[in-house]
Structure formats: C-alpha cells, structure tokens
Design an enzyme around this catalytic site. Structure first.
Site, PDB file in Angstrom:
ATOM      1  CE  LYS A  61      -0.821  -8.179   0.455  1.00 36.88           C
ATOM      2  NZ  LYS A  61      -2.238  -7.940   0.728  1.00 36.88           N
TER       3      LYS A  61
ATOM      4  CG  MET B  54       5.041   1.236  -0.401  1.00 30.59           C
ATOM      5  SD  MET B  54       4.247  -0.070  -1.361  1.00 30.59           S
ATOM      6  CE  MET B  54       3.676   0.819  -2.790  1.00 30.59           C
TER       7      MET B  54
ATOM      8  CG  ASP C  29      -4.664  -2.453   4.627  1.00 34.22           C
ATOM      9  OD1 ASP C  29      -4.961  -3.622   4.378  1.00 34.22           O
ATOM     10  OD2 ASP C  29      -4.498  -1.576   3.759  1.00 34.22           O
TER      11      ASP C  29
ATOM     12  N   GLY D  47      -5.308   1.613   4.781  1.00 32.30           N
ATOM     13  CA  GLY D  47      -4.614   2.839   5.172  1.00 32.30           C
ATOM     14  C   GLY D  47      -4.722   3.866   4.054  1.00 32.30           C
TER      15      GLY D  47
ATOM     16  CB  ALA E  11       0.498   8.461   2.739  1.00 34.07           C
TER      17      ALA E  11
HETATM   18  N1  SAH Z   1      -3.243   3.355   0.338  1.00 35.20           N
HETATM   19  C1  SAH Z   1      -2.206   4.066   1.063  1.00 35.20           C
HETATM   20  C2  SAH Z   1      -0.818   3.714   0.585  1.00 35.20           C
HETATM   21  C3  SAH Z   1      -0.434   2.262   0.795  1.00 35.20           C
HETATM   22  S1  SAH Z   1       1.217   1.938   0.328  1.00 35.20           S
HETATM   23  C4  SAH Z   1      -2.464   5.568   0.955  1.00 35.20           C
HETATM   24  O1  SAH Z   1      -3.310   5.991   0.177  1.00 35.20           O
HETATM   25  O2  SAH Z   1      -1.816   6.322   1.676  1.00 35.20           O
HETATM   26  C5  SAH Z   1       2.055   2.156   1.864  1.00 35.20           C
HETATM   27  C6  SAH Z   1       2.960   3.353   1.796  1.00 35.20           C
HETATM   28  O3  SAH Z   1       2.195   4.548   1.984  1.00 35.20           O
HETATM   29  C7  SAH Z   1       4.018   3.423   2.864  1.00 35.20           C
HETATM   30  O4  SAH Z   1       5.156   2.646   2.527  1.00 35.20           O
HETATM   31  C8  SAH Z   1       4.345   4.898   2.904  1.00 35.20           C
HETATM   32  O5  SAH Z   1       5.184   5.274   1.840  1.00 35.20           O
HETATM   33  C9  SAH Z   1       2.978   5.517   2.640  1.00 35.20           C
HETATM   34  N2  SAH Z   1       2.312   5.883   3.900  1.00 35.20           N
HETATM   35  C10 SAH Z   1       1.130   5.436   4.369  1.00 35.20           C
HETATM   36  N3  SAH Z   1       0.810   6.033   5.539  1.00 35.20           N
HETATM   37  C11 SAH Z   1       1.822   6.889   5.814  1.00 35.20           C
HETATM   38  C12 SAH Z   1       2.094   7.784   6.877  1.00 35.20           C
HETATM   39  N4  SAH Z   1       1.265   7.952   7.906  1.00 35.20           N
HETATM   40  N5  SAH Z   1       3.250   8.482   6.830  1.00 35.20           N
HETATM   41  C13 SAH Z   1       4.129   8.356   5.811  1.00 35.20           C
HETATM   42  N6  SAH Z   1       3.913   7.518   4.785  1.00 35.20           N
HETATM   43  C14 SAH Z   1       2.781   6.797   4.775  1.00 35.20           C
END
Ligand code: SAH
Length: 276
Positions: free
Chosen positions: A65, A179, A42, A97, A128
């Site tokens: 994406k 998001m 990703d 991610g 996150a």
């Molecule tokens: N699977 C991921 C989320 C994917 S959706 C997880 O578990 O974290 C993508 C959203 O995750 C972004 O729009 C943001 O809101 C959040 N996100 C992911 N990494 C981030 C980071 N380092 N800092 C802040 N928000 C993050």
C-alpha cells in the site's frame, strides 16, 4: 458455507518484519519464514528477508500500500488471498513492515480469519518509531526529557481536533508521527501556533535503519529555515520533543546523503508475485 475440518486448514502467521534492517527480524518470524508455503508481504519489508531468509520454495506475493503514489492492493484482495491459501492447508506468513499492530490493517485480517475459523498467531516486530529512535541515537523517554511517548499520524490534515493540538503542543511527552512527511510543514506550523516550547526539537528520519538512512534535525522553530520544504523519501518518520536534540550528541550512524529508494514501489494493479 462449507466448514472444513480444522485439520485440513492451514495456519496464518501475522508477523512484523521490523523497519528495514533485515537483522531486526525476530528469530520466531525467521523460523516461520523458513517453513512457510506462502508469504504475503507489505511493501516496507526488506528484499533481503524475502530473498535470503525465506524458504526458497515458498510462494511470495507482494501486496503493498502506498497512498501517496495511488497504487495499492485493496484490503479485500489481501483478505481473500490470506483466506484462500489458508483454506488450501498452507502455512501462510503475512509479513508487515515494523510491528503488526501499529498503523496497519491487521484488524481486518483478524476478522476474516475468525469468520473462516482459521488458526493464527501474531508475532511482534520492531516498529519504525523504535527502529528510528535507536538508529538516530534518540532515547525516546530519556530521563529529565520526557516520561511518555505517543505514536500519532497526521496523514490527513483534519485528523486531529484543535483541543488535541493544544494538548500535544503543551505536553512533554515525546511525539512520534507516522505517515506524516507530506504534511510536515503544516504539522510544524500548527505546533508553533499552539505555542510549543522553544526547547522542543524535531528529527525527521528517512528510511530509518536501512543503509540509506538520513536524519534531518533542528529546533522546531528553526527546522523549516534550515531544511526547507522538500520531498522526503518514503518511508519517513518524525520525532518531536526535547529528546530529539539528543541526536546531535549521540548519533552513531552517518547520513547516506542518498535519495535512492530502499523499498521497491508497489505493483500498479492488484498484487505482484516475485516467486511462484
Ligand atoms: N506497521 C508499521 C507502520 C506502518 S505505517 C510499523 O510498525 O512501523 C507506515 C509508516 O511507518 C511510514 O509512512 C513511516 O512513517 C513509518 N515507517 C515505516 N518504516 C519506516 C522506516 N524504515 N523509516 C522511517 N519511517 C518508517
């Protein structure tokens, strides 16, 4: 359909890479990355993980994406790539991610793996919300502040119905929005209109856990006046609740004050190969 003997098939590891800081990777995922033939990643995965922690002979495919910017790899292409390499007998690591199961398309990938009788494992990652909470000094269910936490999204303004807004404006649960930085103004307005308590705070965390992290925080009623409408650097996460006020007292990271991007933008078309 030609059904190959299972022995000739590869295996797919669906793994979470954590939110940014490369050291938040699990040992289990690290071990698979060191053995991988192919890594399909990703956008929100640190380059350090791909460049330093991944088998030097592995092929690395970027399939990001990024809805706001309009460029993304279609899910059908991602599914095809995973299946194609696994059917060639390769060990494929599909890196996502954060965590695999939070706001991701893992279900689509699981369905095609099952359809093709490909073996897989799922390895969690630091999502996150948990990364941002830790690196911003916000205990999500701190005693006497909150007894639950909800992971939500508001990337489209018609996603939640009115009765749900009323309920989340009333609750003492900590609310974490993924998001949703583009709709932040509307999100705050809605909660205020539904009478969210004056003791609720908000923390907006840009590029959490990376060296470029920034945290913007205030009482929810003062936030827009203090920080105004602005474009946040992707990815950004929003934490709302009494606990968000704890950031002021317990933060241990300084803001970077930078608007640079830690994560590279996605490829314009299809997918990009950084190492073949
Ligand atoms: N699977 C991921 C989320 C994917 S959706 C997880 O578990 O974290 C993508 C959203 O995750 C972004 O729009 C943001 O809101 C959040 N996100 C992911 N990494 C981030 C980071 N380092 N800092 C802040 N928000 C993050």
């Amino acid at each position: 359909m030609l059904v190959l003997n299972n022995k000739n098939k590869g295996k797919v590891i669906l793994a979470g890479a954590g939110p940014g800081d490369p050291e938040l990777l699990t040992l289990k995922t690290l071990r698979y990355l060191q053995k991988a033939d192919v890594v399909i990643t990703d956008r929100l995965v640190s380059d350090v993980i791909l460049e330093e922690y991944t088998n030097k002979d592995a092929q690395v495919l970027h399939v990001g994406k990024q809805c706001r910017k309009g460029a993304s790899t279609p899910q059908s292409t991602i599914n095809e790539l995973i299946v194609e390499y696994a059917l060639q007998g390769k060990l494929v690591v599909r890196l996502k991610g954060g965590d695999v199961s939070i706001f991701s398309n893992v279900l689509d990938e699981l369905i095609v793996l099952k359809e093709n009788q490909i073996e897989y494992e799922i390895i969690p990652g630091v999502t996150a919300a948990l990364g941002a909470a830790a690196y911003a000094g916000i205990p999500l269910t701190a005693r006497e502040h909150s007894t639950a936490v909800r992971f939500l999204t508001y990337y489209k303004t018609d996603l939640l119905d009115e009765s749900y807004w009323k309920e989340i404006a009333d609750t003492n649960d900590t609310l974490v929005f993924y998001m949703s930085s583009d709709t932040l103004g509307s999100l705050i307005e809605k909660l205020k209109n539904f009478g969210i308590g004056k003791d609720k705070h908000i923390a907006v965390i840009e590029q959490a856990t990376t060296v470029l992290q920034n945290v913007y925080s205030a009482n929810i009623y003062d936030y827009m006046e203090k920080w105004g409408p602005q474009e946040y650097v992707s990815p950004t996460l929003i934490i709302i609740g009494k606990v968000a006020a704890l950031h002021n007292q317990f933060k241990w990271q300084e803001n970077s004050h930078s608007k640079e991007n830690y994560f590279k933008p996605v490829a314009k078309n299809g997918y990009a190969v950084s190492r073949a």
